[in-house]
Write a protein that holds these residues in place. Structure first.
Motif, mmCIF file in Angstrom:
data_model
loop_
_atom_site.group_PDB
_atom_site.id
_atom_site.type_symbol
_atom_site.label_atom_id
_atom_site.label_comp_id
_atom_site.label_asym_id
_atom_site.label_seq_id
_atom_site.Cartn_x
_atom_site.Cartn_y
_atom_site.Cartn_z
ATOM 1 N N SER A 16 0.848 -1.197 0.000
ATOM 2 C CA SER A 16 0.000 0.000 0.000
ATOM 3 C C SER A 16 0.878 1.240 0.000
ATOM 4 C CB SER A 16 -0.917 0.003 1.232
ATOM 5 O OG SER A 16 -0.171 0.286 2.396
ATOM 6 N N ASP A 17 0.257 2.390 0.178
ATOM 7 C CA ASP A 17 1.029 3.625 0.249
ATOM 8 C C ASP A 17 1.316 4.027 1.697
ATOM 9 O OD1 ASP A 17 -1.623 4.232 0.756
ATOM 10 O OD2 ASP A 17 -1.655 6.043 -0.474
ATOM 11 N N ALA A 18 1.216 3.085 2.621
ATOM 12 C CA ALA A 18 1.556 3.349 4.017
ATOM 13 C C ALA A 18 3.073 3.502 4.143
ATOM 14 C CB ALA A 18 1.062 2.223 4.912
ATOM 15 N N SER A 19 3.499 4.398 5.030
ATOM 16 C CA SER A 19 4.934 4.609 5.231
ATOM 17 C C SER A 19 5.176 5.365 6.528
ATOM 18 C CB SER A 19 5.535 5.395 4.066
ATOM 19 O OG SER A 19 5.003 6.705 4.043
ATOM 20 N N ILE A 20 6.410 5.293 6.989
ATOM 21 C CA ILE A 20 6.877 6.098 8.113
ATOM 22 C C ILE A 20 8.164 6.761 7.646
ATOM 23 C CG2 ILE A 20 7.641 6.146 10.512
ATOM 24 C CD1 ILE A 20 6.152 3.506 10.932
ATOM 25 N N ASN A 21 8.225 8.063 7.776
ATOM 26 C CA ASN A 21 9.377 8.839 7.331
ATOM 27 C C ASN A 21 10.061 9.466 8.545
ATOM 28 O OD1 ASN A 21 8.823 8.934 4.253
ATOM 29 N ND2 ASN A 21 6.875 9.374 5.233
ATOM 30 N N PHE A 22 11.376 9.372 8.561
ATOM 31 C CA PHE A 22 12.174 9.945 9.646
ATOM 32 C C PHE A 22 13.135 10.962 9.054
ATOM 33 C CE2 PHE A 22 11.071 5.636 10.730
ATOM 34 C CZ PHE A 22 10.679 5.705 12.056
ATOM 35 N N GLN A 23 13.170 12.153 9.634
ATOM 36 C CA GLN A 23 14.123 13.179 9.236
ATOM 37 C C GLN A 23 14.819 13.671 10.498
ATOM 38 O OE1 GLN A 23 11.950 16.356 7.388
ATOM 39 N NE2 GLN A 23 11.894 15.338 5.405
ATOM 40 N N MET A 24 16.142 13.730 10.455
ATOM 41 C CA MET A 24 16.866 14.286 11.586
ATOM 42 C C MET A 24 17.490 15.602 11.145
ATOM 43 S SD MET A 24 19.743 12.725 14.120
ATOM 44 C CE MET A 24 18.588 11.733 15.039
ATOM 45 N N LYS A 25 17.133 16.645 11.850
ATOM 46 C CA LYS A 25 17.610 17.990 11.559
ATOM 47 C C LYS A 25 18.831 18.294 12.436
ATOM 48 C CE LYS A 25 14.150 18.984 8.805
ATOM 49 N NZ LYS A 25 14.317 19.262 7.416
ATOM 50 N N PRO A 26 19.522 19.368 12.149
ATOM 51 C CA PRO A 26 20.650 19.750 13.009
ATOM 52 C C PRO A 26 20.208 19.878 14.470
ATOM 53 C CG PRO A 26 20.581 21.109 11.037
ATOM 54 C CD PRO A 26 19.322 20.282 11.044
ATOM 55 N N TYR A 27 21.125 19.611 15.357
ATOM 56 C CA TYR A 27 20.914 19.703 16.803
ATOM 57 C C TYR A 27 19.982 18.607 17.320
ATOM 58 C CZ TYR A 27 22.845 24.192 15.533
ATOM 59 O OH TYR A 27 23.634 25.166 14.991
ATOM 60 N N GLY A 28 19.779 17.515 16.566
ATOM 61 C CA GLY A 28 19.063 16.357 17.068
ATOM 62 C C GLY A 28 17.553 16.385 16.985
ATOM 63 N N GLN A 29 16.961 17.361 16.329
ATOM 64 C CA GLN A 29 15.508 17.383 16.178
ATOM 65 C C GLN A 29 15.102 16.291 15.190
ATOM 66 O OE1 GLN A 29 13.931 20.648 13.937
ATOM 67 N NE2 GLN A 29 11.923 20.494 14.868
ATOM 68 N N VAL A 30 14.134 15.446 15.588
ATOM 69 C CA VAL A 30 13.663 14.353 14.742
ATOM 70 C C VAL A 30 12.208 14.619 14.378
ATOM 71 C CG1 VAL A 30 13.269 11.876 14.556
ATOM 72 C CG2 VAL A 30 15.212 12.719 15.884
ATOM 73 N N ILE A 31 11.919 14.578 13.080
ATOM 74 C CA ILE A 31 10.559 14.757 12.581
ATOM 75 C C ILE A 31 10.117 13.404 12.020
ATOM 76 C CG2 ILE A 31 9.083 15.943 10.921
ATOM 77 C CD1 ILE A 31 11.214 18.243 11.019
ATOM 78 N N ILE A 32 8.997 12.916 12.523
ATOM 79 C CA ILE A 32 8.456 11.631 12.077
ATOM 80 C C ILE A 32 7.064 11.891 11.512
ATOM 81 C CG2 ILE A 32 7.791 9.300 12.763
ATOM 82 C CD1 ILE A 32 9.830 9.556 15.055
ATOM 83 N N TYR A 33 6.833 11.402 10.304
ATOM 84 C CA TYR A 33 5.509 11.554 9.698
ATOM 85 C C TYR A 33 5.225 10.359 8.801
ATOM 86 C CZ TYR A 33 8.070 13.151 5.575
ATOM 87 O OH TYR A 33 8.916 13.227 4.502
ATOM 88 N N GLY A 34 3.979 10.157 8.518
ATOM 89 C CA GLY A 34 3.630 9.054 7.637
ATOM 90 C C GLY A 34 2.170 8.707 7.686
ATOM 91 N N GLN A 35 1.910 7.480 7.327
ATOM 92 C CA GLN A 35 0.541 7.005 7.210
ATOM 93 C C GLN A 35 0.511 5.523 7.553
ATOM 94 O OE1 GLN A 35 -1.648 8.213 3.671
ATOM 95 N NE2 GLN A 35 -2.006 6.054 3.231
ATOM 96 N N VAL A 36 -0.433 5.139 8.398
ATOM 97 C CA VAL A 36 -0.667 3.735 8.736
ATOM 98 C C VAL A 36 -1.937 3.310 8.012
ATOM 99 C CG1 VAL A 36 -1.139 2.088 10.573
ATOM 100 C CG2 VAL A 36 0.436 3.994 10.986
ATOM 101 N N GLY A 37 -1.844 2.253 7.236
ATOM 102 C CA GLY A 37 -2.972 1.844 6.406
ATOM 103 C C GLY A 37 -2.923 2.592 5.084
ATOM 104 N N GLY A 38 -3.349 1.959 4.037
ATOM 105 C CA GLY A 38 -3.335 2.588 2.726
ATOM 106 C C GLY A 38 -4.504 3.529 2.530
ATOM 107 N N SER A 39 -4.307 4.601 1.788
ATOM 108 C CA SER A 39 -5.368 5.577 1.570
ATOM 109 C C SER A 39 -6.523 4.987 0.754
ATOM 110 C CB SER A 39 -4.819 6.822 0.876
ATOM 111 O OG SER A 39 -4.196 6.469 -0.347
ATOM 112 N N HIS A 40 -6.300 3.868 0.088
ATOM 113 C CA HIS A 40 -7.367 3.191 -0.649
ATOM 114 C C HIS A 40 -8.254 2.369 0.280
ATOM 115 C CE1 HIS A 40 -4.198 0.217 -0.267
ATOM 116 N NE2 HIS A 40 -5.127 -0.713 -0.397
#
Length: 153
Positions: A16-40
């Motif tokens: 499906s189009d489900a995903s979890i995205n992790f981004q680590m910015k300078p100084y240790g800030q972590v941004i987590i976003y995504g989708q559980v389950g497919g949009s269909h």
């Protein structure tokens, strides 16, 4: 990402189009976003949140635990999980794709369902290790794994 304290990574669902995205910015800030389950699907959840780098070790620990505690739904899956969790002749089940040893599951499953004894299963596992994969191999470890497979109901 953990060692560099920067970067991006994405975990995607193959079905499906489900995903979890992790981004680590300078100084240790972590941004987590995504989708559980497919949009269909009828129900799905989109999420986004920010945390700091202190969450990374507990997240990795929980994620590895989740991957190692899959519950098999049939005998074939049970054999496959034992090969992944217990046999792991290359020692990579914490970093490799989940399907790393699935090519050997049919052979071992066939032995199990045809009534092979644990020593036959162990010798086959050892042959796969030493001949097919090309590692040194450990027959005693193969015997322990084979015993688990032999005892499956």
């Amino acid at each position: 990402m953990k060692l560099a304290m920067s970067g991006n990574t994405t975990l995607e669902d193959n079905d499906s189009d489900a995903s979890i995205n992790f981004q680590m910015k300078p100084y240790g800030q972590v941004i987590i976003y995504g989708q559980v389950g497919g949009s269909h699907e009828e129900n799905y959840l989109k999420f986004s949140f920010q945390i700091d780098q202190t969450c990374i070790d507990p997240l990795l620990t929980d994620f590895y635990r989740l991957l190692k505690t899959e519950e098999p739904t049939n005998l074939y899956e049970a054999v496959d999980l034992i090969l992944w969790n217990d046999w792991d002749p290359i020692g990579i089940n914490d970093i490799a794709p989940r399907d790393e040893y699935q090519g050997y599951t049919p052979t071992i499953f066939k032995l199990k369902t045809s009534g092979a004894d644990s020593e036959t299963i162990a010798k086959t596992l050892h042959e796969i290790e030493t001949v097919t994969i090309g590692v040194v191999g450990n027959i005693d470890h193969c015997r322990k794994v084979a015993e688990k497979i032999f005892n499956l109901k």
